[in-house]
Design an enzyme around this catalytic site. Structure first.
Site, PDB file in Angstrom:
ATOM      1  CB  ALA A  22      30.729  40.191  42.897  1.00 50.45           C
ATOM      2  CG  MET A  23      35.607  43.108  41.088  1.00 48.97           C
ATOM      3  SD  MET A  23      36.552  44.598  40.727  1.00 48.97           S
ATOM      4  CE  MET A  23      37.988  43.892  39.878  1.00 48.97           C
ATOM      5  CB  SER A  24      36.503  36.443  43.754  1.00 48.63           C
ATOM      6  OG  SER A  24      37.179  36.112  42.544  1.00 48.63           O
ATOM      7  N   GLY A  25      39.019  38.607  43.359  1.00 42.61           N
ATOM      8  CA  GLY A  25      40.474  38.610  43.350  1.00 42.61           C
ATOM      9  C   GLY A  25      41.027  37.648  42.329  1.00 42.61           C
ATOM     10  CB  VAL A  27      41.795  35.471  35.920  1.00 43.22           C
ATOM     11  CG1 VAL A  27      41.220  34.054  35.850  1.00 43.22           C
ATOM     12  CG2 VAL A  27      41.951  36.039  34.523  1.00 43.22           C
ATOM     13  CG  ASP A  28      37.077  33.136  35.778  1.00 40.25           C
ATOM     14  OD1 ASP A  28      37.688  33.181  34.692  1.00 40.25           O
ATOM     15  OD2 ASP A  28      36.961  32.094  36.445  1.00 40.25           O
ATOM     16  CB  SER A  29      35.451  38.385  39.497  1.00 36.09           C
ATOM     17  OG  SER A  29      36.696  38.382  40.192  1.00 36.09           O
ATOM     18  CG  LEU A  48      31.073  39.976  48.232  1.00 38.61           C
ATOM     19  CD1 LEU A  48      30.011  38.917  47.972  1.00 38.61           C
ATOM     20  CD2 LEU A  48      30.441  41.283  48.681  1.00 38.61           C
ATOM     21  CB  CYS A 117      27.920  30.973  48.400  1.00 34.80           C
ATOM     22  SG  CYS A 117      28.792  32.558  48.416  1.00 34.80           S
ATOM     23  CB  CYS A 214      35.768  29.330  49.170  1.00 42.71           C
ATOM     24  SG  CYS A 214      34.296  29.886  50.057  1.00 42.71           S
TER      25      CYS A 214
END
Length: 380
Positions: A22-25, A27-29, A48, A117, A214
């Site tokens: 899951a890549m939120s955009g 740095v962590d993901s 997502l 979430c 968010c």
């Protein structure tokens, strides 16, 4: 194969997994996905889309799920060298997170949308779809650790970086969900993650973290709720029922709130007053002295366990807010409800929040606070 930092501490011969990152955009993901690839897994990135009408750019460091975030995630996936997709879960997110958030405030409770979430979207809707498509696990950039037990099974533990630890909002995960989860960042600090992102040439290395809620990009929670619930005038009372002022909607207040009470005259003792109670039944807000916030015990509902449910009364530490400190407690599951007695009083605890139990660094489970036990103001 060498396990990546934060991965389950299993043998070096652990199987190659099909992993959905899951890549939120952020740095962590991005680093989490890169570490999963480095560990030898077959990784696919997914962003997502949770906003029905996403804005183009973030507002400062607030919010996420913008078109900018989606593009940042795609660029990171390209650098890492993995397939990338965007999944539209906006309707599910609205129903399970946003509508729940509004309904909880309307009922006089204080919800945690990040926890919801994780429970309903990332480790239910997303994980269910991933498993149906043949993936073995979902990988996220949460700061938490999964420890594999010698005899099988997994435990969820706090992250090494206490300042970034996110185990509190993961306390809703059950054993089955943990069995299909990877948290590659749990053994690393935030500073190390940003440095690693730069070494990997990820453009998000210095991107600010999202914070607050968010889906409320401007941070105006009261305005967000007012737009959806409308103006609902009511009274602000002191503990003996004397009217001190008026409000435009009880949903605009939270237990422990001090500022923005709009009370025209000071308390008799000259000390600040805080929100002690919110009653949606008669649309009143009750205020009083800080000592009136002292919570001695609580009852929580809808318990979820990260492993076997505890039997009998036990000694734990409990975290009662997302950024709160742990407090020693005695907790017992009785009749499907979790009853918690605090060793020392805690303040600012409201129905709707989560109580998460820990045994050392291990997350035992969580439940939603339904009632709190406090000293009567007359006793203070």
């Amino acid at each position: 194969m060498t396990d990546f930092p934060g991965a389950p501490s299993g043998p070096s011969t652990s199987p190659r997994l099909r992993v959905l990152a899951a890549m939120s955009g952020g740095v962590d993901s991005a680093v989490a996905a890169a570490r999963a690839v480095e560990a030898g897994h077959e990784v696919t990135g997914v962003h997502l889309a949770l906003a029905a009408n996403p804005q183009s750019f973030r507002t400062g460091a607030r919010g996420c799920c913008t078109l900018e975030d989606s593009r940042d995630a795609r660029r990171a996936a390209d650098v890492i060298g993995i397939p990338f997709y965007v999944w539209d879960l906006a309707e599910r997110f609205r129903e399970d997170v946003i509508d729940d958030f509004v309904a909880e405030y309307a009922a006089g409770r204080t919800p945690n949308p990040c926890l919801r979430c994780n429970e309903k979207i990332k480790f239910a809707a997303l994980l269910d779809r991933a498993l149906a498509l043949g993936f073995d696990a979902v990988c996220t950039g949460h700061y938490a650790r999964i420890v594999e037990l010698p005899g099988g099974g997994r435990e969820l533990h706090r992250a090494v970086d206490a300042a970034k630890d996110q185990s509190y909002v993961l306390g809703v995960l059950d054993a089955q969900q943990l069995a299909h989860s990877l948290f590659p960042l749990g053994d690393t600090t935030k500073e190390q993650i940003r440095a690693e992102a730069e070494r990997r040439d990820l453009a998000v290395a210095k991107k600010p973290d999202s914070h607050d809620i968010c889906f409320i990009a401007d941070g105006d929670t009261q305005g967000f709720l007012a737009e959806r619930l409308g103006r609902a005038p009511g009274d602000i009372l002191d503990a003996d029922g004397t009217k001190l002022g008026e409000h435009d909607g009880a949903y605009g207040f939270t237990i422990g709130q001090r500022k923005g009470l709009r009370i025209g005259h000071p308390a008799p003792d000259g000390k600040p007053r805080y929100v002690l109670d919110i009653s949606p039944v008669d649309n009143t807000v009750t205020v009083g002295p800080a000592a009136g916030l002292d919570v001695l015990g609580l009852t929580a509902i809808r318990p979820r366990w990260c492993g076997p449910a505890p039997v009998g009364a036990g000694r734990y530490t409990a975290q009662l807010r997302a950024h709160g400190e742990e407090v020693p407690v005695t907790a017992e599951l009785a009749g499907g409800q979790l009853r918690v007695a605090l060793d020392t009083p805690a303040r600012g605890i409201a129905p709707g929040q989560a109580v998460v139990l820990y045994d050392g660094t291990r997350v035992v489970g969580s439940a939603t606070i339904a009632e709190t036990e406090r000293r009567a103001v007359a006793e203070i």
